[in-house]
Write a protein that holds these residues in place. Structure first.
Motif, PDB file in Angstrom:
ATOM      1  N   LEU A 153       0.850  -1.189   0.000  1.00 24.36           N
ATOM      2  CA  LEU A 153       0.000   0.000   0.000  1.00 24.36           C
ATOM      3  C   LEU A 153       0.888   1.242   0.000  1.00 24.36           C
ATOM      4  O   LEU A 153       1.425   1.628   1.047  1.00 24.36           O
ATOM      5  N   PRO A 154       1.084   1.869  -1.151  1.00 25.23           N
ATOM      6  CA  PRO A 154       1.831   3.138  -1.163  1.00 25.23           C
ATOM      7  C   PRO A 154       1.023   4.223  -0.454  1.00 25.23           C
ATOM      8  O   PRO A 154      -0.207   4.283  -0.585  1.00 25.23           O
ATOM      9  N   HIS A 155       1.686   5.051   0.313  1.00 24.43           N
ATOM     10  CA  HIS A 155       1.017   6.192   0.925  1.00 24.43           C
ATOM     11  C   HIS A 155       1.915   7.422   0.757  1.00 24.43           C
ATOM     12  O   HIS A 155       3.021   7.329   0.216  1.00 24.43           O
ATOM     13  N   ALA A 156       1.426   8.539   1.199  1.00 28.95           N
ATOM     14  CA  ALA A 156       2.108   9.805   0.897  1.00 28.95           C
ATOM     15  C   ALA A 156       3.548   9.827   1.363  1.00 28.95           C
ATOM     16  O   ALA A 156       4.416  10.422   0.714  1.00 28.95           O
ATOM     17  N   ALA A 157       3.846   9.147   2.478  1.00 30.93           N
ATOM     18  CA  ALA A 157       5.192   9.231   3.054  1.00 30.93           C
ATOM     19  C   ALA A 157       5.990   7.942   2.895  1.00 30.93           C
ATOM     20  O   ALA A 157       7.100   7.854   3.406  1.00 30.93           O
ATOM     21  N   GLY A 158       5.444   6.925   2.216  1.00 30.06           N
ATOM     22  CA  GLY A 158       6.181   5.670   2.090  1.00 30.06           C
ATOM     23  C   GLY A 158       5.308   4.534   1.614  1.00 30.06           C
ATOM     24  O   GLY A 158       4.502   4.688   0.689  1.00 30.06           O
ATOM     25  N   VAL A 159       5.435   3.385   2.267  1.00 34.68           N
ATOM     26  CA  VAL A 159       4.709   2.194   1.825  1.00 34.68           C
ATOM     27  C   VAL A 159       4.538   1.231   2.992  1.00 34.68           C
ATOM     28  O   VAL A 159       5.375   1.178   3.912  1.00 34.68           O
ATOM     29  N   LEU A 160       3.438   0.472   2.971  1.00 30.49           N
ATOM     30  CA  LEU A 160       3.221  -0.670   3.852  1.00 30.49           C
ATOM     31  C   LEU A 160       3.235  -1.913   2.994  1.00 30.49           C
ATOM     32  O   LEU A 160       2.821  -1.871   1.825  1.00 30.49           O
ATOM     33  N   PHE A 161       3.676  -3.050   3.547  1.00 26.66           N
ATOM     34  CA  PHE A 161       3.619  -4.296   2.783  1.00 26.66           C
ATOM     35  C   PHE A 161       3.362  -5.464   3.717  1.00 26.66           C
ATOM     36  O   PHE A 161       3.578  -5.380   4.927  1.00 26.66           O
ATOM     37  N   GLY A 162       2.900  -6.576   3.130  1.00 35.23           N
ATOM     38  CA  GLY A 162       2.662  -7.771   3.924  1.00 35.23           C
ATOM     39  C   GLY A 162       2.348  -8.976   3.058  1.00 35.23           C
ATOM     40  O   GLY A 162       1.914  -8.837   1.909  1.00 35.23           O
ATOM     41  N   SER A 163       2.569 -10.145   3.625  1.00 29.95           N
ATOM     42  CA  SER A 163       2.249 -11.381   2.918  1.00 29.95           C
ATOM     43  C   SER A 163       0.756 -11.543   2.697  1.00 29.95           C
ATOM     44  O   SER A 163       0.329 -12.197   1.746  1.00 29.95           O
ATOM     45  N   GLU A 164      -0.023 -10.972   3.593  1.00 29.25           N
ATOM     46  CA  GLU A 164      -1.468 -11.071   3.494  1.00 29.25           C
ATOM     47  C   GLU A 164      -2.074  -9.693   3.706  1.00 29.25           C
ATOM     48  O   GLU A 164      -1.471  -8.806   4.341  1.00 29.25           O
ATOM     49  N   LEU A 165      -3.282  -9.525   3.201  1.00 25.90           N
ATOM     50  CA  LEU A 165      -3.965  -8.245   3.321  1.00 25.90           C
ATOM     51  C   LEU A 165      -4.162  -7.836   4.767  1.00 25.90           C
ATOM     52  O   LEU A 165      -4.082  -6.654   5.113  1.00 25.90           O
ATOM     53  N   LYS A 166      -4.406  -8.806   5.624  1.00 30.42           N
ATOM     54  CA  LYS A 166      -4.680  -8.508   7.027  1.00 30.42           C
ATOM     55  C   LYS A 166      -3.508  -7.793   7.700  1.00 30.42           C
ATOM     56  O   LYS A 166      -3.709  -6.998   8.618  1.00 30.42           O
ATOM     57  N   ALA A 167      -2.294  -8.066   7.246  1.00 27.58           N
ATOM     58  CA  ALA A 167      -1.135  -7.404   7.842  1.00 27.58           C
ATOM     59  C   ALA A 167      -1.165  -5.909   7.540  1.00 27.58           C
ATOM     60  O   ALA A 167      -0.835  -5.077   8.399  1.00 27.58           O
ATOM     61  N   ILE A 168      -1.562  -5.547   6.333  1.00 24.50           N
ATOM     62  CA  ILE A 168      -1.663  -4.134   5.967  1.00 24.50           C
ATOM     63  C   ILE A 168      -2.859  -3.490   6.655  1.00 24.50           C
ATOM     64  O   ILE A 168      -2.774  -2.364   7.178  1.00 24.50           O
ATOM     65  N   LEU A 169      -3.984  -4.204   6.687  1.00 19.33           N
ATOM     66  CA  LEU A 169      -5.189  -3.649   7.303  1.00 19.33           C
ATOM     67  C   LEU A 169      -5.029  -3.434   8.804  1.00 19.33           C
ATOM     68  O   LEU A 169      -5.798  -2.683   9.411  1.00 19.33           O
ATOM     69  N   ALA A 170      -4.028  -4.081   9.412  1.00 11.56           N
ATOM     70  CA  ALA A 170      -3.773  -3.879  10.844  1.00 11.56           C
ATOM     71  C   ALA A 170      -3.119  -2.535  11.125  1.00 11.56           C
ATOM     72  O   ALA A 170      -3.027  -2.124  12.282  1.00 11.56           O
ATOM     73  N   HIS A 171      -2.663  -1.855  10.080  1.00 15.95           N
ATOM     74  CA  HIS A 171      -2.037  -0.540  10.262  1.00 15.95           C
ATOM     75  C   HIS A 171      -3.104   0.546  10.297  1.00 15.95           C
ATOM     76  O   HIS A 171      -4.060   0.513   9.516  1.00 15.95           O
ATOM     77  N   PRO A 172      -2.962   1.549  11.158  1.00 21.25           N
ATOM     78  CA  PRO A 172      -4.000   2.584  11.301  1.00 21.25           C
ATOM     79  C   PRO A 172      -4.314   3.354  10.031  1.00 21.25           C
ATOM     80  O   PRO A 172      -5.441   3.846   9.868  1.00 21.25           O
ATOM     81  N   ILE A 173      -3.351   3.500   9.113  1.00 21.79           N
ATOM     82  CA  ILE A 173      -3.632   4.318   7.934  1.00 21.79           C
ATOM     83  C   ILE A 173      -4.326   3.531   6.831  1.00 21.79           C
ATOM     84  O   ILE A 173      -4.787   4.120   5.847  1.00 21.79           O
ATOM     85  N   ALA A 174      -4.397   2.207   6.953  1.00 18.60           N
ATOM     86  CA  ALA A 174      -5.058   1.386   5.940  1.00 18.60           C
ATOM     87  C   ALA A 174      -6.559   1.398   6.158  1.00 18.60           C
ATOM     88  O   ALA A 174      -7.046   1.469   7.288  1.00 18.60           O
ATOM     89  N   SER A 175      -7.302   1.311   5.053  1.00 19.77           N
ATOM     90  CA  SER A 175      -8.760   1.375   5.121  1.00 19.77           C
ATOM     91  C   SER A 175      -9.366   0.190   4.374  1.00 19.77           C
ATOM     92  O   SER A 175      -8.943  -0.125   3.253  1.00 19.77           O
ATOM     93  N   ALA A 176     -10.367  -0.451   4.978  1.00 19.13           N
ATOM     94  CA  ALA A 176     -11.033  -1.614   4.367  1.00 19.13           C
ATOM     95  C   ALA A 176     -12.160  -1.140   3.462  1.00 19.13           C
ATOM     96  O   ALA A 176     -13.338  -1.379   3.718  1.00 19.13           O
ATOM     97  N   GLU A 177     -11.784  -0.465   2.391  1.00 24.20           N
ATOM     98  CA  GLU A 177     -12.757   0.035   1.428  1.00 24.20           C
ATOM     99  C   GLU A 177     -12.695  -0.790   0.149  1.00 24.20           C
ATOM    100  O   GLU A 177     -11.614  -1.163  -0.309  1.00 24.20           O
ATOM    101  N   VAL A 178     -13.867  -1.048  -0.425  1.00 24.46           N
ATOM    102  CA  VAL A 178     -13.971  -1.824  -1.660  1.00 24.46           C
ATOM    103  C   VAL A 178     -14.850  -1.051  -2.633  1.00 24.46           C
ATOM    104  O   VAL A 178     -15.977  -0.663  -2.286  1.00 24.46           O
ATOM    105  N   ASP A 179     -14.333  -0.823  -3.835  1.00 32.30           N
ATOM    106  CA  ASP A 179     -15.124  -0.106  -4.835  1.00 32.30           C
ATOM    107  C   ASP A 179     -15.755  -1.112  -5.795  1.00 32.30           C
ATOM    108  O   ASP A 179     -15.683  -2.325  -5.596  1.00 32.30           O
ATOM    109  N   ALA A 180     -16.409  -0.599  -6.841  1.00 28.60           N
ATOM    110  CA  ALA A 180     -17.135  -1.461  -7.779  1.00 28.60           C
ATOM    111  C   ALA A 180     -16.203  -2.471  -8.440  1.00 28.60           C
ATOM    112  O   ALA A 180     -16.561  -3.635  -8.626  1.00 28.60           O
TER     113      ALA A 180
END
Length: 607
Positions: A153-180
Motif C-alpha cells: 500500500l503506497p502512501h504519501a510518506a512511504g509504503v506498507l507491505f505484507g504477505s497477506e492483506l490482514k497485515a496491511i489492514l492492521a495498520h492505522p492508515i489502511a482502510s477496508a474500502e472496496v469499490d465497484a
C-alpha cells in the motif's frame, strides 16, 4: 515458509512504532507459528513470522548482512530458494562469507552482490523485502509465477507491505474500502494482475519487483514469457520434460522437516509422487508419506459431471500401492466444511470458492499433523493444456475467460442497480481482451496455434495465480508449506514454446506429460481423465447453506440485503438440491454468505 510485514516512512521515526509493527506481524502467526521477530530503524521497520523448514537453528529473521564497510542491509523473506546451494558456492567464490546454512542468507548476499538483478538468478517460490540503508530504498520481490503472495500500500510518506492483506489492514492508515471494481472481481472469482480487491492496495505482480524510495514507488518486470522457436523433436522434448521434472522434484524435496505429497490419484499428483519416491529411493530414505481426501457420504451421493467424472480415492490407493508410499486417506465430514467457512475467509481476507477452499484447508490441516512440507500437482494443467477449454472450439474462441462462469450465476440474484453499476460481463470481456492482446505472439504462427498460445497465456497469468493463492492461503493458515514443482520457471519456459501438437498427440490430453512419466505409473492412471478437486456432494451441505441463507435474509441488518434481490434468492432456495455444473446454486449461496460475513468481520465499506 513464513509471513512478512513492513513499513517504510520518510516522515516518522519508526524506531518508536514497535506496537504497530508487532500488530501487523501478529496477524501472520498462522503462516509462521515457530518464531517471530521485529526489526526497527528510523526509516524502515520489518516484521517476520517463521515456519522452520531449512536450517532450523540458523535462519532467524529479519536478517542483516553487509559488505565492504557499507551499512548492513536487512531482509524479511517468505518462501524457498531451491538453487540456494549453487548460489552460495558462486557467492563464496566472489568473497562472501556465510554464518548459516539458510537460503535466507543466500538471498540477502545475492542482493548485496547483484542488487535487483539477483531476482533473475533465483529458482524458487518467494516474496521478500530488502531494506538498503546505503541507497535509502526498499526492494520488494515476488517469484515468477506468483506462488507466494505479496501486497503493498503506497502512501504519501512511504509504503506498507505484507504477505497477506490482514497485515496491511492492521495498520492505522489502511482502510477496508472496496469499490465497484473490487466487488466485481469477487463476484466473478477473478484475479486481475496487481488487483487486491481493497482500494489502493496492490498485489505485487508475479515476475515483478517494486523499488520504493523518496521519489516514490516503481513496479518493474524482471521476467516474462517470450515466444520463439522450439529446437527439439517430440522424442527429445519428452526426454527433456522428464529430465526437468526429475531435477525440479529432487530440488523441492530438500527440507530439514518431514515431507510428503498430496496424492489425488490424478495424473499430475501421481507423477509428482512417483518422481519423489524415485528420488528418495536413490537416497535410501524412508517411504514417502502421501495423502488423499474424500467426504463422508460422497460414495453414496456421488454424481458424475464433466469436471468430476469419477472419484479419486481408488486411483490414489492404486498409485500409493504402486510406488510403495505410506498412504493416509483423510475423510472429512460435511459439518466440518460448513464450520471451516469462517476460517477460510480469515485465511484469504476476501471471499472465494468456499467449499473448495474449505476442503483444501481441512486437507492441509490434517496433513500438517504428520508433515511440514507437501508437494502438489498444481500447475500441470496450465502448462501442459489439461483443461477442456483447450480442446473445445466454442470455449477457446469465446470473448471471455472460460472459468468466469460465476458471472451468469449471479445475474438473477444481484440487485439490478448494482448489476448495472458493476457491469460484470463487460468487465470480464475487457479483462479478456487485454489478456489476449498482451500475450507474446510468435511471428508466422498459424491462427489456430496462436489462439492456443493466447489461451495458455490466460491460464498462466489469470487462472493459475488464483489457484496458487487458494493453495498458499489454505496451507499457510495451518503452517503447512505446499510446494508446486510444475511451477518451476524452467519447465514453464520450455513448455511455453513447445508446439501444441506435442502436448496433445493424437488428441490425447496432456500426452506429453503422460509419455514423460509412462514408466512410472499404472496404465489406469496414465489414461485417466481430469477430475477437479473434490467437494462435498452430500445433500446436507447445501441444505445447511440454505438454512443459513434464510436466516441471513431474515436479518433486517444483513449487509447482504442492499446487494441482492431478496425474492430472487428466496426462489433459488426453493430450487432442486444438487444441481451440478461448472457453477452450482450452492456456489452462489456460499459466496453470498461469505460476502455477508466478510462485510461484518472486516468492517468493509463498499463505495
Amino acid at each position: 515458509m513464513c509471513g512478512i510485514a513492513g513499513w517504510v516512512d520518510w516522515e516518522r521515526d519508526l524506531t518508536d512504532e514497535r506496537p504497530v509493527l508487532e500488530a501487523m506481524t501478529e496477524t501472520l502467526v498462522p503462516r509462521g507459528p515457530d518464531a517471530g521477530g521485529v526489526w526497527l530503524s528510523p526509516r524502515a521497520a520489518f516484521g517476520h513470522r517463521r515456519l522452520k523448514v531449512i536450517d532450523i537453528e540458523g535462519g532467524v529473521q529479519p536478517m542483516q548482512a553487509g559488505r565492504g564497510g557499507e551499512q548492513p542491509c536487512v531482509v524479511t523473506f517468505n518462501g524457498e530458494i531451491y538453487n540456494f546451494r549453487e548460489l552460495r558456492n558462486e557467492l563464496q567464490g566472489r568473497g562472501h562469507q556465510f554464518r548459516t546454512r539458510s537460503d535466507t542468507e543466500v538471498l540477502l548476499h545475492s542482493y548485496l552482490e547483484w542488487g535487483e538483478k539477483c531476482l533473475s538468478k533465483l529458482n524458487g517460490m518467494f516474496a521478500f523485502a530488502v531494506w538498503d540503508p546505503n541507497r535509502q530504498g526498499l526492494l520488494l520481490g515476488r517469484d515468477r509465477l506468483g506462488v507466494k503472495p505479496l501486497f503493498y500500500l503506497p502512501h504519501a510518506a512511504g509504503v506498507l507491505f505484507g504477505s497477506e492483506l490482514k497485515a496491511i489492514l492492521a495498520h492505522p492508515i489502511a482502510s477496508a474500502e472496496v469499490d465497484a471494481e473490487g466487488l466485481v472481481e469477487l463476484l466473478c472469482v477473478n484475479q486481475s494482475p496487481g488487483h487486491a480487491v481493497f482500494r489502493d492496495i496492490r498485489a505485487l505482480r508475479p515476475g515483478h519487483y517494486a523499488w520504493i524510495d523518496r521519489r516514490g514507488c516503481r513496479e518493474l518486470r524482471y521476467w516474462g514469457l517470450e515466444s520463439g522457436g522450439h529446437p527439439d523433436d517430440l522424442p527429445a522434448t519428452t526426454e527433456a520434460v522428464r529430465e526437468l521434472l526429475e531435477d525440479v522434484v529432487q530440488r523441492q524435496l530438500i527440507a530439514d522437516v518431514p515431507v510428503g505429497t498430496l496424492l489425488s490419484g490424478g495424473l499430475d499428483s501421481s507423477a509428482v509422487t512417483a518422481l519423489a519416491t524415485a528420488a528418495r529411493n536413490r537416497e535410501g530414505r524412508d517411504r514417502l508419506a502421501t495423502y488423499s481426501i474424500d467426504f463422508e457420504g460422497n460414495e453414496e451421493n456421488f454424481q458424475p459431471i464433466a469436471i468430476r467424472p469419477e472419484q479419486d480415492n481408488p486411483f490414489a490407493r492404486m498409485v500409493a500401492e504402486h510406488v510403495g508410499s505410506d498412504h493416509t486417506e483423510l475423510l472429512l465430514g460435511t459439518d466440518e466444511v460448513v464450520k471451516a467457512r469462517s476460517e477460510v475467509l480469515r485465511a484469504r481476507d476476501i471471499p472465494g470458492l468456499a467449499d473448495t477452499n474449505a476442503a483444501q484447508y481441512l486437507l492441509f490441516r490434517e496433513v500438517k499433523m504428520r508433515s511440514t512440507v507437501a508437494l502438489s500437482g498444481d500447475g500441470a494443467d496450465e502448462i501442459f493444456g489439461g483443461y477442456r477449454w483447450f480442446f473445445d472450439e466454442r470455449m477457446l474462441n469465446a470473448p471471455t475467460f472460460p472459468w468466469a462462469v460465476s458471472v451468469s450465476g449471479f445475474e438473477p440474484v444481484l440487485d439490478p442497480e448494482l448489476w448495472q453499476k458493476l457491469r460484470p460481463h463487460e468487465y470480464i470481456a475487457d479483462q479478456h481482451a487485454q489478456t489476449m492482446a498482451e500475450a507474446p505472439a510468435l511471428d508466422g504462427e498459424a491462427p489456430a496455434d496462436a489462439r492456443i498460445r493466447q489461451m495458455f497465456y490466460a491460464n498462466l497469468t489469470r487462472w493459475l495465480p488464483l489457484l496458487l493463492d487458494f493453495v498458499d492461503r489454505m496451507s499457510m493458515r495451518v503452517g503447512l508449506e505446499v510446494r508446486v514443482p510444475f511451477c518451476d520457471h524452467r519447465l514453464v519456459e520450455y513448455l511455453w514454446n513447445t508446439p501444441w501438437a506435442f502436448k496433445s498427440t493424437e488428441g490425447r490430453v496432456k500426452s506429453l506429460l503422460r509419455d514423460a512419466v509412462a514408466d512410472l505409473l499404472p496404465t489406469a492412471v496414465l489414461d485417466r481423465k481430469k477430475t477437479s478437486f473434490p467437494v462435498s456432494q452430500h445433500p446436507a451441505y447445501e441444505q445447511t447453506l440454505r438454512q443459513q441463507m434464510r436466516a441471513e435474509l431474515a436479518d433486517s441488518n444483513s449487509p447482504l440485503l442492499p446487494l441482492v434481490r431478496r425474492q430472487a434468492v428466496l426462489d433459488l432456495l426453493e430450487g432442486p438440491l444438487g444441481a451440478q455444473g461448472m457453477w452450482r446454486s450452492a456456489d452462489t449461496l456460499s459466496l453470498l454468505l461469505q460476502i455477508a460475513e466478510w462485510v461484518r468481520t472486516y468492517n468493509i465499506r463498499i463505495r
